[in-house]
Design an enzyme around this catalytic site. Structure first.
Site, PDB file in Angstrom:
ATOM      1  N   LEU A  73       0.821  -1.208   0.000  1.00 45.21           N
ATOM      2  CA  LEU A  73       0.000   0.000   0.000  1.00 45.21           C
ATOM      3  C   LEU A  73       0.854   1.257   0.000  1.00 45.21           C
ATOM      4  O   LEU A  73       0.428   2.303  -0.498  1.00 45.21           O
ATOM      5  CB  LEU A  73      -0.923   0.013   1.227  1.00 45.21           C
ATOM      6  CG  LEU A  73      -2.019  -1.065   1.278  1.00 45.21           C
ATOM      7  CD1 LEU A  73      -2.750  -0.990   2.609  1.00 45.21           C
ATOM      8  CD2 LEU A  73      -2.990  -0.911   0.129  1.00 45.21           C
ATOM      9  N   ASP A  94       3.511  14.283  15.536  1.00 43.36           N
ATOM     10  CA  ASP A  94       3.765  14.292  14.090  1.00 43.36           C
ATOM     11  C   ASP A  94       2.446  14.502  13.338  1.00 43.36           C
ATOM     12  O   ASP A  94       2.093  13.735  12.443  1.00 43.36           O
ATOM     13  CB  ASP A  94       4.436  12.987  13.657  1.00 43.36           C
ATOM     14  CG  ASP A  94       5.068  13.108  12.272  1.00 43.36           C
ATOM     15  OD1 ASP A  94       5.269  14.246  11.807  1.00 43.36           O
ATOM     16  OD2 ASP A  94       5.372  12.067  11.665  1.00 43.36           O
TER      17      ASP A  94
END
Length: 782
Positions: free
Chosen positions: A449, A569
Site C-alpha cells: 500500500l 507528528d
C-alpha cells in the site's frame, strides 16, 4: 394494544422423596416389574414410569417422573404429570405431550406463538407460548433455539415472573422488504432469526411483536411466529412458510422442545452411600453441569441395560451373535470386553477388522527376514527424519524467541504488566508469522500500500475476510525498538472513531509487524495536493468536517485518553480517509504519553518539516500545544491547497505558516486561499477560521488555544452564515481575489506523496541546521 400477559396457576409439590426400586427387573430390564414399558409409540424407561390409575404402586423413581398415558387417542399419547408441568399462553394452559425419552433428554411437543394482521394493520389473532418446569428435575436444553419467522417481527422471551427467580429478556429481529430477498435455509435475520437462551432455564414465555404492523409486506406475509424448539429439527423454507396456513401446526408436529433431565439436585459424591443414589453395578455416575445440579447414570463400555435397576448393567456377549462376531478366529467373551485368538497353526490378531488369522507357514524364512530388515531400515529412516524435523522445529522456536526479544517483546510485556489502570486493551491479538504471510501472499510486491520512513505497509486479507493494513518495519536498531513498542502501547489505549484502530501485532519475525484496520481512501495530503488540484468532492463543507473530525481526535488524545497523548507528528499525510471519507488519525510512532502530573516533557526533537512547532524545535520542550501548531498548518493546507513547504523560483524554500502570517499583516488573507474555498465559504467563516489559524500558529505555545477550544471554534465556524462573500459587491479585496488565487503554486517539496501508516521525514533530511532554523525563527515579539 397487546393483551395483558397471562397469569399462571400451578401447584407446588413436596420435595423429592426417595423411592427404592424393586429388587428385580423385567425381562427386558427397562421398567420395574409389572409396569408397562410403552405408551403408544413412546418407550418409557425407568426412572420414568407410566401412572396406572388402577394401582397405588409407583412405576417411576419419583412423582416428577410420572408419565400419564391417555388411551383415548389412537395410538395412545404420553403426557408429563398434569399437575406439575404445563404449556401456557394468554391466560390458558394445557398438558405437555411426550414424544421421546432417551438417556439424557426428553422431547416434548411444541407450541407456537403467533400474531396475524389485516391489510390495514389491525391485529386479528394474537397468541403467546410458554412452558413451566419449575421445581422439577427438568431444564430447557441447550439444543433449543428461540426461532422467529416473519418480515416485520421482533420476538421477546423471558422467564415467568415470580417463578423462575431470574431477571432477563432475550430475543431477535427479522425484517425483509421484498419477498425475493428472503433466502431459503438461512435463519440469520431476513425472514427468520434465531437466538439461544441461558442454561438452566426452567420456565419461559415468548411473544411476537411487530415493527410496522405488516402494512408494507401484508401482500406476502400476514402473520409473525415465534417458538422454542430443537434447532436441528427446523429448516426455514423461505417465503413458502409465510403463506402456509398450516405453518404453526407443522412446527408443532415436527419441531420438539428438548428438556434435560437429572436425578436429584446434588452431585454424585453427595449422593453416594445414601438411599438416593440409584446407579447400579457396571454403571458410572455423571454430574450434570447445567441447571441446579443433579446426576445421571450410564452403563460402562461393554455393558448394556438400565443402569437404575437391579442388578444394573449386563455384560454384552459380543461372541453370541455369529453375524456380528468381531473375531475372524476364536471369540472369547470377557466381562465388559472380548478376546480374539487364532487356532493352532495360524497366527495374527484374529480380528475381522485387523490382520485376522493366517497359516503360520504361509511365509518363507527368507521373506520374513527381508520384511524384518525392511521394517528395520524404515524405522531407522523414520527415526532420523523425526529427529531432523524436531531439531529444525527447535531452531525455529529459538529463532522466534530471539526475534521476540530483539523486537522488544519483553519491553511490551513490561508496558502491559505495568498498566494497572486497565487502559491497555488486553484483547489486542498477537498474530503469528504464518498468519500474516498467508494474509499478504508472503508479503508480495503487489500487496504494498505504501512505503515510509519506518517501514512498508501491505494489504492483508485475514481468514475471516477482513481487509487489514500490515506495517512491516525496517530492520531496526535499539532506539527504533522503543519507538515501535511505544506505538503499540499508545494505540492499544485509544478507542476513537477518528483514530486508526490497532488490531494486533507480531514480534516473532525478523522485523516487527503491526496490524491495523485498513483505511483505503488514501491520505488527506494526497487528496489536497494531487496533480490537477484537489479532488472534486473536497468542498468547503467537507474541508470543515475533516478539520473538525481531526481536531476532535487530537482533543481526545490530549484530554480524554486514560493518559494524555501528544501525537508529535500531526500532518495531512498522517490523516487518512476511509471509504465513507471519515477521518482517521494514524502513525503514532513518534507519540508520547504525558504523566498526569506533568504539562510537558523533554525529548529529542522529532517531526516533519513545515509542521514542526518552532518553540518545540528551539526548547525541546514537548507540550500538547506542539500538536496545535502542527494542526494549524494542516488547516492552512485545507484552506490554501498549498504544501507546508513550497519552492519558489526553483531555489527558495518558503514556509507556508510564515507566508500566511505575513499575508495577514499585509491584509492579503483572501489572496492566498484556494479559489474553491473562496467561492463556497462565507466572508464571516473565512475571517473566523483565518483568525483561528493565526492563534494556532502563535510562536508562544502558551498563547495557542487547546485542541478542545479549536474543536469548539470550528463547530462555531460551521454554523456561521454560508452566503459566499465573493458575490457581495464592494468587498475591499474582491477585485483581485480570484485572480490571485488562480495563480496557485504546484511545486512539491516531497518527491512522493506521503503514505498512510508510515513514518515521518527525519529532521536531518536534505537540510542543514541553519536552513531549518531559517524556516523556524525564534520566539520574538511580533
Amino acid at each position: 394494544m397487546h393483551r395483558a400477559l397471562f397469569f399462571l396457576l400451578f401447584v407446588y409439590l413436596p420435595h423429592l422423596q426417595s423411592i427404592s426400586p424393586a429388587a428385580a427387573t423385567t425381562t427386558n430390564n427397562v421398567t420395574l416389574p409389572g409396569c408397562p414399558s410403552k405408551c403408544g409409540n413412546v418407550t418409557v424407561p425407568y426412572p420414568f414410569g407410566i401412572v396406572s390409575p388402577s394401582s397405588n404402586s409407583s412405576c417411576s423413581i419419583d412423582p416428577w417422573f410420572d408419565i400419564t398415558c391417555n388411551t383415548s387417542f389412537n395410538p395412545p399419547k404420553a403426557f408429563l404429570s398434569a399437575d406439575k408441568f404445563a404449556y401456557t399462553g394468554f391466560g390458558s394452559s394445557h398438558r405437555v405431550e411426550v414424544l421421546d425419552i432417551s438417556d439424557e433428554y426428553i422431547r416434548v411437543k411444541n407450541t407456537v406463538a403467533s400474531k396475524c394482521y389485516n391489510q390495514s394493520g389491525g391485529v386479528i389473532d394474537d397468541n403467546a407460548t410458554g412452558l413451566v418446569l419449575s421445581h422439577s428435575y427438568f431444564t430447557l436444553s441447550e439444543l433449543n433455539k428461540l426461532i422467529t419467522i416473519g418480515c416485520d417481527e421482533y420476538a421477546l422471551v423471558s422467564p415467568i415472573a415470580g417463578i423462575e427467580g431470574k431477571n432477563f429478556t432475550s430475543g431477535c429481529v427479522t425484517v425483509c422488504s421484498n419477498v425475493q430477498d428472503v433466502p431459503i435455509g438461512s435463519c440469520s435475520g431476513m425472514g427468520c432469526c434465531s437466538t439461544s437462551l441461558p442454561t438452566g432455564l426452567t420456565t419461559y414465555v415468548a411473544q411476537v411483536f411487530t415493527l410496522n404492523h405488516h402494512t408494507r409486506i401484508w401482500s406476502f406475509d400476514k402473520c409473525g411466529y415465534v417458538f422454542l424448539g430443537e434447532q436441528t429439527a427446523f429448516t426455514f423454507q423461505g417465503p413458502s412458510d409465510f403463506t402456509d396456513p398450516n405453518f404453526a401446526n407443522r412446527v408443532v408436529d415436527t419441531v420438539p422442545v428438548v428438556l434435560d433431565w437429572v436425578i436429584g439436585s446434588a452431585t454424585c459424591n453427595d449422593y453416594k452411600n445414601t438411599p438416593d443414589y440409584y446407579c447400579q453395578q457396571n454403571s458410572v455416575c455423571v454430574d450434570f453441569k447445567g441447571g441446579n445440579g443433579g446426576y445421571r447414570c450410564s452403563c460402562q463400555n461393554g455393558y448394556q441395560g438400565n443402569p437404575y435397576l437391579t442388578p444394573g448393567c449386563l455384560d454384552i456377549d459380543e461372541c453370541a451373535d455369529p453375524n456380528n462376531n468381531p473375531c475372524n478366529g476364536t471369540c472369547t467373551n470377557l466381562p465388559g470386553s472380548f478376546n480374539c485368538s487364532c487356532p493352532h497353526g495360524y497366527e495374527g490378531d484374529g480380528l475381522k477388522n485387523g490382520r485376522g488369522c493366517m497359516p503360520t507357514n504361509s511365509k518363507s524364512p527368507a521373506l520374513k527376514l527381508s520384511l524384518g530388515i525392511g521394517f528395520g531400515f524404515l524405522s531407522i529412516f523414520i527415526g532420523m527424519g523425526w529427529m531432523y524435523f524436531s531439531q529444525q522445529r527447535r531452531k525455529v522456536i529459538k529463532l522466534r524467541e530471539k526475534y521476540f526479544l530483539k523486537n522488544g517483546g519483553m519491553l511490551l510485556k513490561q508496558q502491559l504488566d505495568s498498566n494497572e489502570d486497565g487502559s491497555v486493551n488486553q484483547s489486542t491479538k498477537i498474530f503469528t508469522t504464518e498468519e500474516l504471510k498467508k494474509a499478504t501472499n508472503n508479503f508480495s510486491e503487489d500487496r504494498i500500500l505504501g512505503r515510509g520512513g519506518y517501514g512498508t505497509v501491505y494489504k492483508g486479507i485475514l481468514p475471516n475476510g477482513n481487509i487489514v493494513a500490515i506495517k512491516k518495519s525496517k530492520v531496526m536498531d535499539e532506539s527504533q525498538i522503543e519507538q515501535f513498542i511505544n506505538e503499540v502501547v499508545i494505540l492499544t489505549q485509544i478507542n476513537h472513531r477518528n483514530v486508526v484502530k490497532l488490531l494486533g501485532c507480531c514480534l516473532e519475525s525478523e522485523v516487527p509487524l503491526l496490524v491495523y484496520e485498513c483505511v483505503s481512501n488514501g491520505t488527506l495530503f494526497d487528496q489536497i495536493h494531487r496533480i490537477g488540484g484537489a479532488m472534486a468532492w473536497l468542498t468547503w463543507d467537507h474541508r470543515l468536517r475533516i478539520a473538525i473530525e481531526s481536531a476532535g481526535a487530537l482533543a481526545y488524545l490530549h484530554s480524554a485518553a486514560t493518559k494524555p497523548i501528544i501525537h508529535r507528528d500531526v500532518k495531512s499525510a498522517n490523516i487518512l480517509l476511509d471509504d465513507n471519507l471519515v477521518t482517521k488519525i494514524s502513525d503514532f510512532g513518534a507519540s508520547r504519553l504525558i504523566p498526569l502530573d506533568q504539562a510537558q516533557v523533554t525529548t529529542l526533537v522529532q517531526g516533519t518539516l513545515g509542521y514542526l512547532d518552532p518553540e518545540y524545535f528551539h526548547t525541546s520542550q514537548l507540550t500538547d500545544k506542539s500538536d496545535v501548531y502542527s494542526f494549524g498548518v494542516v488547516l492552512l493546507e485545507l484552506l490554501t491547497g498549498k504544501k507546508p513547504l513550497c519552492i519558489e523560483n526553483g531555489k527558495v524554500v518558503r514556509n507556508l505558516a510564515t507566508f500566511f502570517l505575513e499575508s495577514l499583516k499585509e491584509n492579503k488573507l483572501f489572496q492566498i486561499l484556494d479559489p474553491r474555498v473562496v467561492r463556497e465559504g462565507s466572508l464571516e467563516q473565512l475571517q473566523a477560521i483565518g483568525s483561528l489559524v493565526k492563534r494556532c500558529l502563535n510562536m508562544n505555545g502558551y498563547d495557542r488555544p487547546s485542541m478542545k477550544e479549536v474543536v469548539m471554534e470550528l463547530e462555531r465556524v460551521r454554523k456561521l452564515t454560508k452566503q459566499p462573500w465573493v458575490n457581495q459587491q464592494g468587498s475591499h479585496e474582491g477585485g483581485n481575489l480570484i485572480h490571485a488565487s488562480d495563480q496557485g503554486e504546484n511545486s512539491d517539496l516531497y518527491g512522493d506523496s506521503m503514505n498512510p501508516y508510515t513514518g515521518s521525514i527525519e529532521l536531518s533530511s536534505n537540510y542543514s541546521s541553519d536552513q531549518f532554523r531559517s524556516l523556524y525563527p525564534t520566539n520574538e515579539p511580533r
